[in-house]
Scaffold this motif. Structure first.
Motif, PDB file in Angstrom:
ATOM      1  N   ASP A  10       0.620   8.638  -1.800  1.00 16.22           N
ATOM      2  CA  ASP A  10       0.694   7.669  -0.703  1.00 16.22           C
ATOM      3  C   ASP A  10      -0.656   7.532  -0.001  1.00 16.22           C
ATOM      4  OD1 ASP A  10       3.342   7.252  -1.220  1.00 16.22           O
ATOM      5  OD2 ASP A  10       4.069   8.679   0.283  1.00 16.22           O
ATOM      6  N   ALA A  11      -1.371   8.629   0.150  1.00 14.67           N
ATOM      7  CA  ALA A  11      -2.672   8.599   0.827  1.00 14.67           C
ATOM      8  C   ALA A  11      -3.676   7.762   0.038  1.00 14.67           C
ATOM      9  CB  ALA A  11      -3.196  10.020   1.016  1.00 14.67           C
ATOM     10  N   ASN A  12      -3.669   7.909  -1.299  1.00 13.96           N
ATOM     11  CA  ASN A  12      -4.598   7.139  -2.131  1.00 13.96           C
ATOM     12  C   ASN A  12      -4.273   5.651  -2.082  1.00 13.96           C
ATOM     13  OD1 ASN A  12      -6.003   9.394  -2.887  1.00 13.96           O
ATOM     14  ND2 ASN A  12      -4.912   9.671  -4.824  1.00 13.96           N
ATOM     15  N   ARG A  13      -2.986   5.314  -2.160  1.00 14.45           N
ATOM     16  CA  ARG A  13      -2.593   3.890  -2.112  1.00 14.45           C
ATOM     17  C   ARG A  13      -2.937   3.281  -0.762  1.00 14.45           C
ATOM     18  NH1 ARG A  13       2.230   5.698  -4.317  1.00 14.45           N
ATOM     19  NH2 ARG A  13       3.332   5.144  -2.406  1.00 14.45           N
ATOM     20  N   SER A  14      -2.736   4.053   0.297  1.00 17.17           N
ATOM     21  CA  SER A  14      -3.041   3.562   1.637  1.00 17.17           C
ATOM     22  C   SER A  14      -4.541   3.323   1.803  1.00 17.17           C
ATOM     23  CB  SER A  14      -2.532   4.563   2.676  1.00 17.17           C
ATOM     24  OG  SER A  14      -2.903   4.166   3.980  1.00 17.17           O
ATOM     25  N   GLU A  15      -5.332   4.269   1.322  1.00 19.19           N
ATOM     26  CA  GLU A  15      -6.788   4.138   1.451  1.00 19.19           C
ATOM     27  C   GLU A  15      -7.299   2.982   0.600  1.00 19.19           C
ATOM     28  OE1 GLU A  15     -10.405   4.943   3.091  1.00 19.19           O
ATOM     29  OE2 GLU A  15      -8.447   5.840   3.578  1.00 19.19           O
ATOM     30  N   TYR A  16      -6.711   2.820  -0.606  1.00 21.17           N
ATOM     31  CA  TYR A  16      -7.116   1.710  -1.471  1.00 21.17           C
ATOM     32  C   TYR A  16      -6.804   0.367  -0.807  1.00 21.17           C
ATOM     33  CZ  TYR A  16      -7.499  -1.385  -5.484  1.00 21.17           C
ATOM     34  OH  TYR A  16      -7.856  -2.429  -6.328  1.00 21.17           O
ATOM     35  N   SER A  17      -5.622   0.275  -0.214  1.00 19.04           N
ATOM     36  CA  SER A  17      -5.232  -0.959   0.473  1.00 19.04           C
ATOM     37  C   SER A  17      -6.165  -1.261   1.641  1.00 19.04           C
ATOM     38  CB  SER A  17      -3.787  -0.837   0.966  1.00 19.04           C
ATOM     39  OG  SER A  17      -3.391  -1.997   1.672  1.00 19.04           O
ATOM     40  N   LYS A  18      -6.543  -0.210   2.358  1.00 20.48           N
ATOM     41  CA  LYS A  18      -7.451  -0.390   3.492  1.00 20.48           C
ATOM     42  C   LYS A  18      -8.823  -0.874   3.015  1.00 20.48           C
ATOM     43  CE  LYS A  18      -7.424   2.972   6.406  1.00 20.48           C
ATOM     44  NZ  LYS A  18      -7.697   4.315   7.012  1.00 20.48           N
ATOM     45  N   LEU A  19      -9.325  -0.252   1.947  1.00 21.42           N
ATOM     46  CA  LEU A  19     -10.625  -0.656   1.408  1.00 21.42           C
ATOM     47  C   LEU A  19     -10.575  -2.065   0.839  1.00 21.42           C
ATOM     48  CD1 LEU A  19     -11.711   2.661  -0.342  1.00 21.42           C
ATOM     49  CD2 LEU A  19     -12.849   1.573   1.596  1.00 21.42           C
ATOM     50  N   ASN A  20      -9.460  -2.446   0.237  1.00 21.09           N
ATOM     51  CA  ASN A  20      -9.311  -3.789  -0.326  1.00 21.09           C
ATOM     52  C   ASN A  20      -9.417  -4.843   0.775  1.00 21.09           C
ATOM     53  OD1 ASN A  20      -8.910  -5.523  -2.519  1.00 21.09           O
ATOM     54  ND2 ASN A  20      -6.735  -5.712  -2.050  1.00 21.09           N
ATOM     55  N   LYS A  21      -8.809  -4.570   1.930  1.00 19.39           N
ATOM     56  CA  LYS A  21      -8.899  -5.497   3.057  1.00 19.39           C
ATOM     57  C   LYS A  21     -10.326  -5.583   3.587  1.00 19.39           C
ATOM     58  CE  LYS A  21      -4.102  -4.808   4.558  1.00 19.39           C
ATOM     59  NZ  LYS A  21      -3.219  -4.276   5.626  1.00 19.39           N
ATOM     60  N   LEU A  22     -11.007  -4.427   3.619  1.00 24.13           N
ATOM     61  CA  LEU A  22     -12.391  -4.421   4.092  1.00 24.13           C
ATOM     62  C   LEU A  22     -13.306  -5.189   3.144  1.00 24.13           C
ATOM     63  CD1 LEU A  22     -12.728  -0.710   5.317  1.00 24.13           C
ATOM     64  CD2 LEU A  22     -12.592  -2.775   6.728  1.00 24.13           C
ATOM     65  N   VAL A  23     -13.052  -5.082   1.819  1.00 24.57           N
ATOM     66  CA  VAL A  23     -13.842  -5.833   0.837  1.00 24.57           C
ATOM     67  C   VAL A  23     -13.695  -7.332   1.054  1.00 24.57           C
ATOM     68  CG1 VAL A  23     -13.980  -6.458  -1.603  1.00 24.57           C
ATOM     69  CG2 VAL A  23     -13.910  -4.059  -0.945  1.00 24.57           C
ATOM     70  N   LYS A  24     -12.448  -7.778   1.243  1.00 23.44           N
ATOM     71  CA  LYS A  24     -12.208  -9.205   1.444  1.00 23.44           C
ATOM     72  C   LYS A  24     -12.858  -9.701   2.737  1.00 23.44           C
ATOM     73  CE  LYS A  24      -7.875  -9.361  -1.168  1.00 23.44           C
ATOM     74  NZ  LYS A  24      -6.421  -9.617  -1.118  1.00 23.44           N
ATOM     75  N   LYS A  25     -12.760  -8.896   3.785  1.00 21.37           N
ATOM     76  CA  LYS A  25     -13.346  -9.290   5.067  1.00 21.37           C
ATOM     77  C   LYS A  25     -14.867  -9.362   4.972  1.00 21.37           C
ATOM     78  CE  LYS A  25     -13.443  -7.982   9.972  1.00 21.37           C
ATOM     79  NZ  LYS A  25     -12.969  -7.015  10.993  1.00 21.37           N
TER      80      LYS A  25
END
Length: 426
Positions: A400-415
């Motif tokens: 869960d921690a890896n998926r959460s961090e990946y999702s957070k980084l994905n949003k930062l990449v798009k922004k």
């Protein structure tokens, strides 16, 4: 009795089908990034090298300005000569030259809505082998390539989901059947895409279509349709032929990380299936999608325009004359050189001396023009975020921690990509 290309599940459904001839075919001479002087009489022999190709549901290539950059990076990293792309979300049809020199052709919706969409990338090495492409619809795209001994027809397809209406599925496979009916009979055929289809590992009755290495023990409705279509058009589903660990078979992972399905497929003409060396999922490829890249290896012979082994001519940096930094020095050097020249009676000799003098003085005074460096449209911050996101892509997806961090980084990449695009006026 069944008509050619008719679904074996419902023979009567396609008996009255009329083959539609598409008139939107684009030939290579109409594409700016393809060399129209391609010589068919001198094909390059690629028999000593494998051709790497694949299929990938990228979710979107228009969600941020960095998507095409990420695509070109993955193409280089996995040495992909051909890559079928689904869910590109690119409206209309056309071509785009990627940062790495690859050519991207795409087919999307005509109403401007950024949904569905398919595409095909051709590496810098083989893009000149393109004969033509046909943007059939937002779900189907075809392209034809030269090879030394036979031509290759590539079809990229994006099927409706397994829960879609039967009418929508029937329409998709009718379009597919029409498309395959138009392909030249003797071409090597590759079918790439996201078929949302789980295919059984039970080969009973389908030995000519599937191997015994599928991830699933039973087929979904879409899986049965795909198997029937491949049987009708003499195709083999490549991902079921090779032994790999299950983690290298699953092509899609659910958002919660608990479900993995093999729904993206590579299919090849049955008569050429022995040329298929391998089909495997590449879990490290990252473009912000919940699908994995599926890569195949094929030993075929594609031809491209041969490189001319000519000496590269150096060009003087005439920009130094435009900005006036070398004008005085250049004029003095040129005057001194002309004063030293012998007077020539022959007009041709005078012209040759004049040209050579201009060339020599220009190189001595102005120097060689430096090679242009392509401006990088991504900031260092965005590039660093892409690297971090790729690292988490390779970690345990069940965490869960890896998926959460990946999702957070994905949003930062798009922004961050959006900010980069705005700064460049995109």
């Amino acid at each position: 009795m069944t008509a050619t290309g008719q679904s074996l599940r419902d023979p009567s459904g396609l008996m009255s089908r009329v083959v539609a001839r598409h008139n939107n075919r684009v030939i290579s001479q109409q594409i700016a990034h393809v060399d129209t002087d391609f010589s068919k009489s001198n094909p390059i022999n690629y028999s000593k090298h494998s051709i790497y190709f694949g299929t990938w549901n990228v979710l979107s290539l228009v969600s941020s300005s960095s998507q095409l950059y990420q695509l070109s990076q993955n193409i280089d990293q996995y040495r992909l000569d051909l890559l079928g792309l689904t869910e590109t979300h690119m409206p209309g049809s056309g071509t785009t030259l990627l940062d790495n020199g690859s050519l991207l052709i795409h087919s999307g919706r005509t109403d401007g809505i950024k949904r569905q969409g398919v595409g095909l990338s051709l590496s810098k090495r083989i893009k000149n082998s393109l004969i033509s492409f046909t943007p059939t619809s937002e779900r189907v795209l075809t392209a034809r390539l030269h090879s030394k001994h036979l031509n290759i027809s590539v079809v990229v397809a994006y099927a409706p989901t397994n829960g879609a209406d039967d009418g929508e599925k029937d329409k998709f496979y009718r379009t597919m059947a029409d498309t395959f009916d138009e392909l030249p009979r003797h071409d090597l055929k590759l079918l790439l895409g996201d078929f949302n289809a789980k295919v059984t590992s039970d080969r009973h009755g389908c030995e000519a279509v599937i191997g015994g290495e599928s991830l699933h023990s039973s087929s979904s409705d879409n899986g049965t349709r795909l198997v029937d279509f491949c049987a009708a058009y003499q195709l083999v589903i490549g991902g079921t032929l090779f032994q790999h660990k299950d983690i290298h078979k699953g092509t899609w992972r659910s958002p919660n990380g608990l479900t993995v399905n093999q729904i993206d497929h590579i299919c090849i003409s049955r008569r050429f299936c022995n040329s298929l060396v391998d089909v495997k999922v590449c879990r490290g490829a990252d473009i912000g999608s919940d699908h994995y890249l599926v890569r195949g290896q094929l030993k075929i012979k594609l031809q491209s325009v041969a490189k001319i082994n000519a000496t590269r001519h150096d060009v003087p940096s005439i920009e130094r004359l435009r900005n006036m930094t070398k004008v005085k020095e250049y004029n003095v050097a040129l005057q001194n050189r002309f004063e030293c020249l012998d007077s020539e009676v022959d007009l041709e000799s005078m012209w040759d001396n004049f040209k050579q003098t201009i060339s020599d003085v220009s190189m001595e005074v102005l120097g060689k023009r430096p090679r242009k460096v392509k401006e990088q449209h991504l900031s260092q911050k965005t590039t660093d975020l892409l690297v971090q996101r790729g690292q988490f892509k390779r970690r345990d997806p069940n965490s869960d921690a890896n998926r959460s961090e990946y999702s957070k980084l994905n949003k930062l990449v798009k922004k961050s990509s959006k900010i980069d695009g705005q700064q460049l006026g995109h």
